[in-house]
Design a protein around this motif. Sequence first.
Motif, mmCIF file in Angstrom:
data_model
loop_
_atom_site.group_PDB
_atom_site.id
_atom_site.type_symbol
_atom_site.label_atom_id
_atom_site.label_comp_id
_atom_site.label_asym_id
_atom_site.label_seq_id
_atom_site.Cartn_x
_atom_site.Cartn_y
_atom_site.Cartn_z
ATOM 1 N N ALA A 1 43.568 69.890 51.234
ATOM 2 C CA ALA A 1 42.848 71.625 51.327
ATOM 3 C C ALA A 1 44.489 72.409 51.943
ATOM 4 O O ALA A 1 45.392 73.477 51.071
ATOM 5 C CB ALA A 1 42.162 71.932 52.623
ATOM 6 N N LEU A 2 45.515 71.737 53.020
ATOM 7 C CA LEU A 2 46.578 72.077 53.240
ATOM 8 C C LEU A 2 47.526 71.880 51.848
ATOM 9 O O LEU A 2 48.017 73.245 51.384
ATOM 10 C CB LEU A 2 47.718 71.455 53.899
ATOM 11 C CG LEU A 2 48.503 71.552 54.580
ATOM 12 C CD1 LEU A 2 48.511 72.680 55.470
ATOM 13 C CD2 LEU A 2 49.448 70.597 55.990
ATOM 14 N N LEU A 3 47.739 70.969 51.129
ATOM 15 C CA LEU A 3 48.404 70.544 49.875
ATOM 16 C C LEU A 3 47.817 71.512 48.650
ATOM 17 O O LEU A 3 49.143 72.359 48.298
ATOM 18 C CB LEU A 3 48.386 69.358 49.002
ATOM 19 C CG LEU A 3 49.471 68.881 48.722
ATOM 20 C CD1 LEU A 3 51.258 69.023 49.528
ATOM 21 C CD2 LEU A 3 49.095 67.222 48.343
ATOM 22 N N ASN A 4 46.731 72.134 48.602
ATOM 23 C CA ASN A 4 46.251 72.899 47.784
ATOM 24 C C ASN A 4 47.100 74.871 48.180
ATOM 25 O O ASN A 4 47.348 74.769 47.783
ATOM 26 C CB ASN A 4 44.549 72.882 48.072
ATOM 27 C CG ASN A 4 44.385 73.434 46.725
ATOM 28 O OD1 ASN A 4 45.018 73.542 45.245
ATOM 29 N ND2 ASN A 4 43.144 73.870 46.797
ATOM 30 N N LEU A 5 47.368 74.613 49.683
ATOM 31 C CA LEU A 5 47.061 76.064 49.882
ATOM 32 C C LEU A 5 49.015 76.307 49.438
ATOM 33 O O LEU A 5 49.284 77.506 48.986
ATOM 34 C CB LEU A 5 47.037 75.978 51.040
ATOM 35 C CG LEU A 5 47.085 77.708 52.076
ATOM 36 C CD1 LEU A 5 46.555 78.827 51.239
ATOM 37 C CD2 LEU A 5 46.843 77.750 53.112
ATOM 38 N N VAL B 1 43.767 78.201 61.595
ATOM 39 C CA VAL B 1 45.521 77.158 60.808
ATOM 40 C C VAL B 1 45.165 77.666 60.049
ATOM 41 O O VAL B 1 46.730 77.738 59.569
ATOM 42 C CB VAL B 1 45.360 75.216 61.173
ATOM 43 C CG1 VAL B 1 46.907 75.180 61.500
ATOM 44 C CG2 VAL B 1 45.086 75.515 63.085
ATOM 45 N N LEU B 2 44.888 77.274 58.770
ATOM 46 C CA LEU B 2 45.088 77.239 57.501
ATOM 47 C C LEU B 2 44.999 78.778 56.931
ATOM 48 O O LEU B 2 45.393 79.371 55.667
ATOM 49 C CB LEU B 2 43.598 76.599 56.308
ATOM 50 C CG LEU B 2 43.302 75.318 56.027
ATOM 51 C CD1 LEU B 2 42.724 74.859 55.844
ATOM 52 C CD2 LEU B 2 45.484 74.835 55.959
ATOM 53 N N ALA B 3 44.130 79.773 57.659
ATOM 54 C CA ALA B 3 44.486 81.556 57.411
ATOM 55 C C ALA B 3 44.825 81.271 57.974
ATOM 56 O O ALA B 3 46.316 82.871 57.296
ATOM 57 C CB ALA B 3 43.109 81.823 57.785
ATOM 58 N N GLU B 4 46.278 81.092 58.799
ATOM 59 C CA GLU B 4 47.493 81.417 59.556
ATOM 60 C C GLU B 4 48.564 81.519 58.707
ATOM 61 O O GLU B 4 49.658 81.703 58.348
ATOM 62 C CB GLU B 4 47.382 80.828 60.864
ATOM 63 C CG GLU B 4 48.172 81.224 62.098
ATOM 64 C CD GLU B 4 48.004 83.172 62.363
ATOM 65 O OE1 GLU B 4 48.994 82.870 62.991
ATOM 66 O OE2 GLU B 4 46.904 83.062 62.779
ATOM 67 N N ILE B 5 48.566 80.315 57.746
ATOM 68 C CA ILE B 5 49.627 80.021 56.908
ATOM 69 C C ILE B 5 49.288 80.834 55.951
ATOM 70 O O ILE B 5 50.225 81.107 55.661
ATOM 71 C CB ILE B 5 49.870 78.317 56.485
ATOM 72 C CG1 ILE B 5 50.219 77.285 57.598
ATOM 73 C CG2 ILE B 5 50.164 77.963 55.802
ATOM 74 C CD1 ILE B 5 48.865 75.894 57.600
ATOM 75 N N HIS C 1 50.518 64.757 62.188
ATOM 76 C CA HIS C 1 49.106 63.491 62.987
ATOM 77 C C HIS C 1 48.236 64.156 63.888
ATOM 78 O O HIS C 1 47.296 64.226 63.785
ATOM 79 C CB HIS C 1 50.202 62.555 63.759
ATOM 80 C CG HIS C 1 48.973 62.145 64.760
ATOM 81 N ND1 HIS C 1 49.110 62.189 65.708
ATOM 82 C CD2 HIS C 1 49.428 60.000 64.414
ATOM 83 C CE1 HIS C 1 48.031 60.943 65.885
ATOM 84 N NE2 HIS C 1 47.906 60.228 65.372
ATOM 85 N N ASP C 2 49.153 65.014 64.622
ATOM 86 C CA ASP C 2 48.005 66.078 65.500
ATOM 87 C C ASP C 2 47.100 66.996 64.476
ATOM 88 O O ASP C 2 45.771 67.528 64.736
ATOM 89 C CB ASP C 2 48.530 66.967 66.108
ATOM 90 C CG ASP C 2 49.692 66.063 67.205
ATOM 91 O OD1 ASP C 2 49.154 65.551 67.972
ATOM 92 O OD2 ASP C 2 51.148 65.714 66.858
ATOM 93 N N LEU C 3 47.695 67.776 63.466
ATOM 94 C CA LEU C 3 47.159 68.778 62.483
ATOM 95 C C LEU C 3 45.621 68.104 61.415
ATOM 96 O O LEU C 3 44.941 68.239 61.543
ATOM 97 C CB LEU C 3 47.905 69.228 61.708
ATOM 98 C CG LEU C 3 47.730 70.179 60.256
ATOM 99 C CD1 LEU C 3 47.397 71.790 61.817
ATOM 100 C CD2 LEU C 3 48.409 70.229 59.087
ATOM 101 N N LEU C 4 46.085 66.579 60.935
ATOM 102 C CA LEU C 4 44.973 66.001 60.713
ATOM 103 C C LEU C 4 43.773 65.194 61.371
ATOM 104 O O LEU C 4 42.853 65.284 61.406
ATOM 105 C CB LEU C 4 45.658 64.939 59.585
ATOM 106 C CG LEU C 4 46.834 65.085 58.642
ATOM 107 C CD1 LEU C 4 47.222 64.634 57.607
ATOM 108 C CD2 LEU C 4 45.833 66.905 57.626
ATOM 109 N N GLY D 1 40.697 74.590 62.359
ATOM 110 C CA GLY D 1 41.705 73.650 61.536
ATOM 111 C C GLY D 1 41.526 74.935 60.255
ATOM 112 O O GLY D 1 42.319 75.574 59.296
ATOM 113 N N ASP D 2 40.115 75.559 60.605
ATOM 114 C CA ASP D 2 40.440 76.927 59.530
ATOM 115 C C ASP D 2 41.251 77.696 59.591
ATOM 116 O O ASP D 2 41.745 78.568 58.997
ATOM 117 C CB ASP D 2 38.762 77.713 59.503
ATOM 118 C CG ASP D 2 38.020 76.793 58.628
ATOM 119 O OD1 ASP D 2 38.363 74.872 57.434
ATOM 120 O OD2 ASP D 2 36.708 76.369 58.726
#
Lengths: 439, 308
Positions: A221-225, A187-191, A209-212, A184-185
């Motif tokens: 964290a995703l929304l914050n980013l 993925v966030l770094a990639e975004i 669904h899959d991401l969460l 997951g981390d």
Amino acid sequence: MAPTEVDHCISPKTLDFLIEAAGLHVQASTDKKTIVPEWCLDHQQPRPGKLLIKPIHEPAHRVIKLCGRDDSSWIRKNNRYYSGVRKPAPSVTSKRTGMAKNLSVAQYQRHLVHLMMRIFALRTGASPFTLILDDLNQGSKTLLDELFRRAMSRNINIVYLTFDQAVKPHPYIRHIPIYHDVTGDQVLAEIDRAMKDFHTSIVIVDSLHDLLNHKKVEMAALLNLVAVKYSSMLFGIWHQDVLPATAEADAYTPQTLDVIKYMATTIITCKSFAHMLAIKAAKERSLPEPTHGLLQGAEGIVQCLEANDIRGIVLEAEFRRKSGRPESGTYFLRPSRQSDYNAPLPGMFLGTLKQEFVTLLDLVPSYASKEVTDMVKAAAEEIQSTFDLGLTEKQKQARDGVVLPYYDAQKSMGDAGEGGRILYDMGSEDDFDEEEDEI
Amino acid sequence: MPPASRVPALLQPYVRLPNSDSILLVTSTLGASTNWLLIRFLCDALNPVRHDAGQKSDNSNNDVKVIFASWMRDWEFWKAEARKGGGLDLERLKRDKRFAFVDGTPGHFTLTSPDLTQLQETVKSALEYLNPSTSPTPPTTLLILDDPSLLLATVPSLTPSSLTSTILKLQALLSPSISTPPTSSPSQNAHAHAHIILSLPADDALLAPSAPTPQPLEISAHNILVKAAHMSARILSCRVLDTGVARDVSGVLRVTDNGGGRRAGGEGLLDFDDGGGDGAEGRTGREFLYKVGGDGGVRVFERGNGGE
């Protein structure tokens, strides 16, 4: 301006009574106006400004503005971002204050279309997190393709996280396949990496669904980013027919879908146009809504025949405004055509959108018109049978080929005029009595 | 009888592989198996006549290589079935390096554990067998997975998401255009695609969660089917006749299009289908009845047109 009914709702008689009741001594010779208390004066003066119901002045012809080929309000100029401090996007505050005015139907419809237009035009601040709910009966592919096109047309960076598709839709799109073994981390770094060099981006997650649940990314964290750091729009797709996994450990935590429904600023539910027609017909006959696909309960049926209607997609949208006011509407999005977009400027893949074509479902002629409704109703009224009562071409041919008995008697009627002759050959057991059958 | 004529005319457009990378889903029920349908896919893909007389010359120098992975049935079964139903000699095709079978029984590419990484490795080695790195052009590949949902039942820790992820990884492994960007060598990769056919059961007993507490396996079986259906471009589902058993009908075949074919090849997004959406009906699905004969032959017909 003539006093309206509202101003005359207190008649002079009542006024006199009121004045007496108030214990004021009124002399007949004195002008009433001079001695009545101030609050009474209000009732006597016609006040044009205080009409409760205002006449609505509709312009006879609305001027429809077509978007130019290089419209600066549409195309996000200089979207590339290289360095420096990232400022938060200016917050858009409504100029209108006070209570909402009463709107006519046409105004209300325009207002609803405008709400959806802001989402489709990907305006910053229109909706930081849009949740798209789809199922097998109507996938979100049409909607997704349209969002891609709008972003390309507006020169907005697209980040597309996908679990479902290995194929990259377009070279312009920054495609992050997350079915690989990444955490997951990562993925966030990639975004973060994919959004860094642009002012404005949209992030589309297919599916949330899959991401969460699978990658264990925190929604906050995703929304914050996406929404806070880069003030961009996040679109999350959720397949409604995927069942939530039950784990005993988290029996008391709310389901993920409930949590993200709570966080979403707009929720769009995809429906098949054919199903909406069927639901409308059922409603008019006060029948329960028909079910389709997996819900149908027939063994072995995965997808219904009318799934993913090619005429367009119906979107049921719920907007949560900043003011806290919820609003909702049902929209119709047809597949876009080449003619909807202007010729692209150099360096862009797609030109500006000429004119918004998202519309309310009630305004779609093939949904609202009476003929269509009648047709759907008639189809529903047909006898529900497992047998096909209609005739196929082959059956029709076979039926035409059948020679009826006594056919030659009918034929010879025109030629020889001996109509009505009974074609019957006497057998040996027939007893023909001349006297009885005498005519 | 050549394999080409084993595919009924009505079925022909639906067993033809799309012109871009795709995943197709084939579902069965207990009473209506899809073996005959998978054989028809094989017939269409492996049939050499198709490449000479095809409507376009796009596959003329590209053979379709097939990797067949089965968890439910073994090599002998499929060999016999293909000979009987499709007139295909799989043994010879295997020698010609056009077909590979991934199986639990020893002899060919063998799966010895239900581990997904092993599946990937095995498919990779099967691909290398079919397509040695010396070959100049990458071929179009077709991977048939017959009932991988069996893995969900054998490995409790396996989730539907990891299974679908593996399927996508396999597609990326097979497809030249996913692993390398299509812009790098468009002339070479233009006509080579990777297709995956997933065969999954769609029985109510496996799918409908039992009340009040559904079992994890029921949820997994439901989710893998739904996810696969969302991923696939075309869904072909076989089921028994709704009205009961009939002597001259084996079952109903429903074909629905998910519109996934548009989504590939890079420029698909901007290929506008002008005027295509004005169809009066707007539906994408069709239904046929089929009858599998004792000799393996299949007749496909529309409702009301049978009975000969």
